[in-house]
Write an enzyme that holds these catalytic residues in place. Structure first.
Site, short mmCIF file in Angstrom:
data_model
loop_
_atom_site.label_atom_id
_atom_site.label_comp_id
_atom_site.label_asym_id
_atom_site.label_seq_id
_atom_site.Cartn_x
_atom_site.Cartn_y
_atom_site.Cartn_z
N ASP A 7 -0.82 1.01 -4.23
CA ASP A 7 0.00 0.47 -3.14
C ASP A 7 1.32 1.23 -3.17
OD1 ASP A 7 1.00 -1.17 -1.09
OD2 ASP A 7 1.88 -2.55 -2.55
N GLU A 69 -3.34 2.66 0.11
CA GLU A 69 -3.06 1.98 1.38
C GLU A 69 -2.53 2.98 2.40
OE1 GLU A 69 -1.32 -2.06 1.40
OE2 GLU A 69 0.24 -1.15 2.63
N ASP A 141 3.04 -6.09 -5.72
CA ASP A 141 2.61 -4.69 -5.59
C ASP A 141 1.32 -4.44 -6.36
OD1 ASP A 141 4.86 -3.65 -4.00
OD2 ASP A 141 6.05 -4.14 -5.77
#
Length: 182
Positions: A7, A69, A141
């Protein structure tokens, strides 16, 4: 199969490592890479910290595939550009580590993990905790990174079923499994 989820973020990048054996998911590790060691305006320094951190995580946990992502365009174009550069440093580290990279949007990850794409961060944390049978909630996160790994595990299983069901998709399935296409 071992999956590394990333992420990306310029200040804090989450990572999560999950092992997949059939339908069984096992937690391996998770954490964050913080770029606070570089001065606030030192973008190249922050990007190097991310590159080195992701390279170290990949070397330590030896994943078979990584997933990152996809950056969304938000209201502030400058923030989007900075996030894109952080993401680029992460993807470059993964490719330099010779890992195939899959990409998912936050909406796809939330839908795969929680069941709907508008889930709150706390809902993602709770579902990741449940799916991986963790004793406590991971940080936001790290939870997103673990969620990306879980999403790829589900997508891989779905592609395997699809590849077995139709002969037309066998070549595409083989490319997916080898990490050449997604």
């Amino acid at each position: 199969m071992r999956i590394l989820g990333i992420d990306p973020g310029l200040q804090t990048t989450g990572f999560g490592v999950v092992d997949v054996d059939g339908h069984h998911l096992s937690y391996v590790a998770s954490g964050t890479i913080r770029t606070t060691g570089a001065a606030l305006g030192d973008l190249p320094g922050r990007l190097k910290i991310l590159f080195d951190g992701i390279t170290e995580v990949a070397a330590r946990y030896q994943p078979d595939v990584a997933t990152v992502e996809i950056v969304f365009v938000n209201v502030n174009p400058q923030s989007t550009l900075l996030l894109g550069q952080a993401r680029g440093a992460c993807v470059t580290a993964l490719v330099a580590s010779r890992l195939p990279v899959a990409e998912y949007t936050a909406l796809q990850m939330k839908k795969a993990v929680v069941g709907h794409g508008r889930a709150a961060k706390s809902q993602v944390q709770e579902m990741v905790r449940r799916l991986l049978q963790l004793p406590g909630l991971p940080g936001t996160d790290a939870a997103d990174a673990l969620g990306l790994a879980i999403t790829h595990a589900h997508a891989g299983a779905a592609m395997a079923r699809l590849g077995e069901a139709t002969s037309l998709n066998r070549r595409q399935h083989a490319m997916y499994r080898s990490g050449r296409a997604l």
